[in-house]
Write a protein that holds these residues in place. Sequence first.
Motif, mmCIF file in Angstrom:
data_model
loop_
_atom_site.group_PDB
_atom_site.id
_atom_site.type_symbol
_atom_site.label_atom_id
_atom_site.label_comp_id
_atom_site.label_asym_id
_atom_site.label_seq_id
_atom_site.Cartn_x
_atom_site.Cartn_y
_atom_site.Cartn_z
ATOM 1 N N LEU A 1 0.825 -1.203 0.000
ATOM 2 C CA LEU A 1 0.000 0.000 0.000
ATOM 3 C C LEU A 1 0.861 1.255 0.000
ATOM 4 O O LEU A 1 0.618 2.196 -0.761
ATOM 5 C CB LEU A 1 -0.928 -0.007 1.214
ATOM 6 C CG LEU A 1 -1.844 1.213 1.359
ATOM 7 C CD1 LEU A 1 -2.750 1.348 0.143
ATOM 8 C CD2 LEU A 1 -2.664 1.126 2.640
ATOM 9 N N LEU A 2 1.896 1.279 0.834
ATOM 10 C CA LEU A 2 2.771 2.457 0.863
ATOM 11 C C LEU A 2 3.524 2.617 -0.451
ATOM 12 O O LEU A 2 3.753 3.747 -0.913
ATOM 13 C CB LEU A 2 3.754 2.328 2.032
ATOM 14 C CG LEU A 2 3.148 2.447 3.435
ATOM 15 C CD1 LEU A 2 4.214 2.205 4.495
ATOM 16 C CD2 LEU A 2 2.502 3.813 3.623
ATOM 17 N N GLY A 3 3.942 1.497 -1.068
ATOM 18 C CA GLY A 3 4.595 1.595 -2.367
ATOM 19 C C GLY A 3 3.665 2.137 -3.429
ATOM 20 O O GLY A 3 4.072 2.946 -4.281
ATOM 21 N N LEU A 4 2.402 1.700 -3.409
ATOM 22 C CA LEU A 4 1.421 2.218 -4.360
ATOM 23 C C LEU A 4 1.190 3.710 -4.154
ATOM 24 O O LEU A 4 1.110 4.487 -5.116
ATOM 25 C CB LEU A 4 0.108 1.450 -4.205
ATOM 26 C CG LEU A 4 -1.048 1.854 -5.126
ATOM 27 C CD1 LEU A 4 -0.692 1.613 -6.584
ATOM 28 C CD2 LEU A 4 -2.323 1.118 -4.746
ATOM 29 N N LEU A 5 1.107 4.135 -2.902
ATOM 30 C CA LEU A 5 0.915 5.562 -2.618
ATOM 31 C C LEU A 5 2.136 6.377 -3.022
ATOM 32 O O LEU A 5 1.995 7.515 -3.515
ATOM 33 C CB LEU A 5 0.608 5.752 -1.131
ATOM 34 C CG LEU A 5 -0.692 5.130 -0.623
ATOM 35 C CD1 LEU A 5 -0.884 5.435 0.858
ATOM 36 C CD2 LEU A 5 -1.882 5.622 -1.425
ATOM 37 N N ALA A 6 3.335 5.833 -2.819
ATOM 38 C CA ALA A 6 4.543 6.552 -3.242
ATOM 39 C C ALA A 6 4.556 6.743 -4.756
ATOM 40 O O ALA A 6 4.905 7.818 -5.263
ATOM 41 C CB ALA A 6 5.784 5.786 -2.787
ATOM 42 N N LEU A 7 4.167 5.694 -5.490
ATOM 43 C CA LEU A 7 4.074 5.821 -6.942
ATOM 44 C C LEU A 7 3.007 6.844 -7.319
ATOM 45 O O LEU A 7 3.175 7.612 -8.272
ATOM 46 C CB LEU A 7 3.761 4.468 -7.563
ATOM 47 C CG LEU A 7 3.569 4.429 -9.079
ATOM 48 C CD1 LEU A 7 4.785 4.988 -9.805
ATOM 49 C CD2 LEU A 7 3.263 3.021 -9.541
ATOM 50 N N GLY A 8 1.905 6.869 -6.560
ATOM 51 C CA GLY A 8 0.870 7.867 -6.821
ATOM 52 C C GLY A 8 1.376 9.288 -6.652
ATOM 53 O O GLY A 8 1.030 10.179 -7.436
ATOM 54 N N VAL A 9 2.213 9.521 -5.639
ATOM 55 C CA VAL A 9 2.801 10.850 -5.441
ATOM 56 C C VAL A 9 3.670 11.231 -6.636
ATOM 57 O O VAL A 9 3.609 12.357 -7.143
ATOM 58 C CB VAL A 9 3.614 10.896 -4.142
ATOM 59 C CG1 VAL A 9 4.358 12.221 -4.014
ATOM 60 C CG2 VAL A 9 2.707 10.687 -2.941
ATOM 61 N N ILE B 1 11.132 -2.729 -3.189
ATOM 62 C CA ILE B 1 11.859 -1.909 -4.159
ATOM 63 C C ILE B 1 11.022 -0.705 -4.562
ATOM 64 O O ILE B 1 11.514 0.436 -4.610
ATOM 65 C CB ILE B 1 12.233 -2.750 -5.394
ATOM 66 C CG1 ILE B 1 13.217 -3.852 -5.009
ATOM 67 C CG2 ILE B 1 12.822 -1.876 -6.489
ATOM 68 C CD1 ILE B 1 13.476 -4.838 -6.120
ATOM 69 N N GLN B 2 9.756 -0.959 -4.847
ATOM 70 C CA GLN B 2 8.883 0.144 -5.252
ATOM 71 C C GLN B 2 8.746 1.176 -4.143
ATOM 72 O O GLN B 2 8.791 2.386 -4.398
ATOM 73 C CB GLN B 2 7.510 -0.389 -5.633
ATOM 74 C CG GLN B 2 6.563 0.690 -6.147
ATOM 75 C CD GLN B 2 5.195 0.150 -6.474
ATOM 76 O OE1 GLN B 2 4.573 -0.526 -5.669
ATOM 77 N NE2 GLN B 2 4.716 0.434 -7.670
ATOM 78 N N LEU B 3 8.587 0.719 -2.915
ATOM 79 C CA LEU B 3 8.447 1.650 -1.801
ATOM 80 C C LEU B 3 9.703 2.489 -1.625
ATOM 81 O O LEU B 3 9.629 3.710 -1.438
ATOM 82 C CB LEU B 3 8.143 0.867 -0.525
ATOM 83 C CG LEU B 3 8.090 1.689 0.775
ATOM 84 C CD1 LEU B 3 7.046 2.781 0.678
ATOM 85 C CD2 LEU B 3 7.812 0.782 1.967
ATOM 86 N N THR B 4 10.871 1.857 -1.712
ATOM 87 C CA THR B 4 12.123 2.592 -1.496
ATOM 88 C C THR B 4 12.393 3.585 -2.621
ATOM 89 O O THR B 4 12.665 4.771 -2.381
ATOM 90 C CB THR B 4 13.293 1.604 -1.375
ATOM 91 O OG1 THR B 4 13.032 0.673 -0.326
ATOM 92 C CG2 THR B 4 14.587 2.351 -1.091
ATOM 93 N N VAL B 5 12.328 3.107 -3.861
ATOM 94 C CA VAL B 5 12.681 3.959 -5.003
ATOM 95 C C VAL B 5 11.635 5.047 -5.225
ATOM 96 O O VAL B 5 11.965 6.237 -5.328
ATOM 97 C CB VAL B 5 12.850 3.094 -6.269
ATOM 98 C CG1 VAL B 5 13.108 3.981 -7.481
ATOM 99 C CG2 VAL B 5 13.992 2.105 -6.081
ATOM 100 N N CYS B 6 10.367 4.651 -5.295
ATOM 101 C CA CYS B 6 9.320 5.638 -5.541
ATOM 102 C C CYS B 6 9.153 6.572 -4.352
ATOM 103 O O CYS B 6 8.804 7.749 -4.529
ATOM 104 C CB CYS B 6 8.005 4.941 -5.863
ATOM 105 S SG CYS B 6 7.989 4.084 -7.448
ATOM 106 N N GLY B 7 9.399 6.075 -3.134
ATOM 107 C CA GLY B 7 9.328 6.958 -1.979
ATOM 108 C C GLY B 7 10.374 8.061 -2.038
ATOM 109 O O GLY B 7 10.083 9.226 -1.748
ATOM 110 N N THR B 8 11.593 7.699 -2.440
ATOM 111 C CA THR B 8 12.650 8.716 -2.579
ATOM 112 C C THR B 8 12.314 9.711 -3.687
ATOM 113 O O THR B 8 12.462 10.927 -3.518
ATOM 114 C CB THR B 8 13.992 8.038 -2.870
ATOM 115 O OG1 THR B 8 14.281 7.086 -1.836
ATOM 116 C CG2 THR B 8 15.104 9.068 -2.947
#
Length: 490
Positions: A413-421, A463-470
């Motif tokens: 969920l957090l990775g999806l939200l980071a990608l959304g941002v 991976i998605q959470l880390t990369v997209c979050g940054t």
Amino acid sequence: MSGPLWLVPGDDETGHGRTDTLPRVPRPRRPEWAAPDPIDELAERMHDLIAAAVHPDEIAAIIESDGMNDDQIRLTYGRDSSFALAEELFERVPRHYPEPDGAYLDPWRVSLLACLLRALVFALPGLSFAVGAHLLTGPPDAHGLPAGTVPLLAGALAGWVWNQALAHRAYSWLGLGERRAAARALALGAPAGAVAGALVAWAASSIDQDATGAVLFAVGQAFYLGAATALLVFGRERALLCALAPVVIGAAVLVAYEPPPLVRSGLLLLSLGAAVVLAALTLLRHRAEPRRDGPGPRLVASLPYALFGLATGALVLYTALGDVLRYGTEARVAAPAAVALTLSMGPAEWLLYRYRSRALAGLRAATTAAGFWRATSGALASCLGLYLVALAFLGYVGAVVWPDGPPMDAVRLLGLLALGVVLWIGLLLQAFGAVLIAGVVGVVAALIQTAVLLAGTLSPAAIQLTVCGTAALVLAALGSALLGRATAHR
């Protein structure tokens, strides 16, 4: 002498009182024979524009738009540059923001229903994967991916990149009032992009020797993307929705009955043919409009939009691909996240307009540059927060109702939200002309995600959470800084 020349504060009329206070020096007045100050004349001539400015840079932009260069400013006004002159004008004229005559019309107020309709148009083509599932059967490829995954993703990414640039060029022509030129650009670019996407899918099929059906599906997908781009540029969402009716009917039938492959292929071809015919008729109608002479937009101006299309396309496709790699060879497990992102584009578009509306209101109400930055930053935070709420709801509902889907745990969920941002702020920066910045950040994130995914040290969700979050933090900081300036909203 009968009395003092002036009264010191505390004195009475006889002049007696405090003697330790210096007399107030009267303000010197310009002699009647002296020439008027040219800066005063300029301030009087531009009074309304100067009074409404929230920063000296706005005044400098107005001065430069009048054709005055630094040499003329030094000779006429005795200041080094337009910025120095603007700062003095900003100090001389007090702030004043008169209300416009009549009711104020917000140019960024749009219908939420219209944005949701566009999101539905974006999401419905995904049903074609269910209808055309008979074309995507076969053993997994050498990487363990479902049959045809590589040519499908390669063709989709190529189409995404091409059509982003093509849509920008067509919209640039429309911004100049050249509907005929926009139609001509689409009439030439859409078929060329479809052929390019088909060739990319065919070339990628060499990795998967048993992907003939997937290549045929990718060819149809490429031509549909070109037709859909032409229809969407000219605002023909309802026509595109009608063209998708056979696919929708086929997907509804699959709930209770599985039609033969020939019928399913016929439904796909019927939707594709309808989209292509409607797009051709739309372009022919606008090609008949009168031609106007004048310079057109540069081709190179559309390249940053192609880069942004590459970034967003790669990041979204990695969301699906990562789920396939982790949860098995059935492509349908990746659908919830992809469907949630696609459906969220409706609220995302409406909130983009909402941000611009609130930024315009802040521009009218703010009296200082800091106040305007606070207004735009607050609007950015609230609109982004509402979008993330909508995306989280769609992602959770999709994970619950989708059969055999992956669980929507906290990391996913957090990775999806980071990608959304990343997507939402990237679209916002694109709307303000800062598309190159958004594209570069997105491409770097996609490259890092590719390297880490190939290394196999982390799960795809992590991976998605880390990369997209940054990337989300970087874009949020850039967005707040760039859009907090009043000149960005001119």
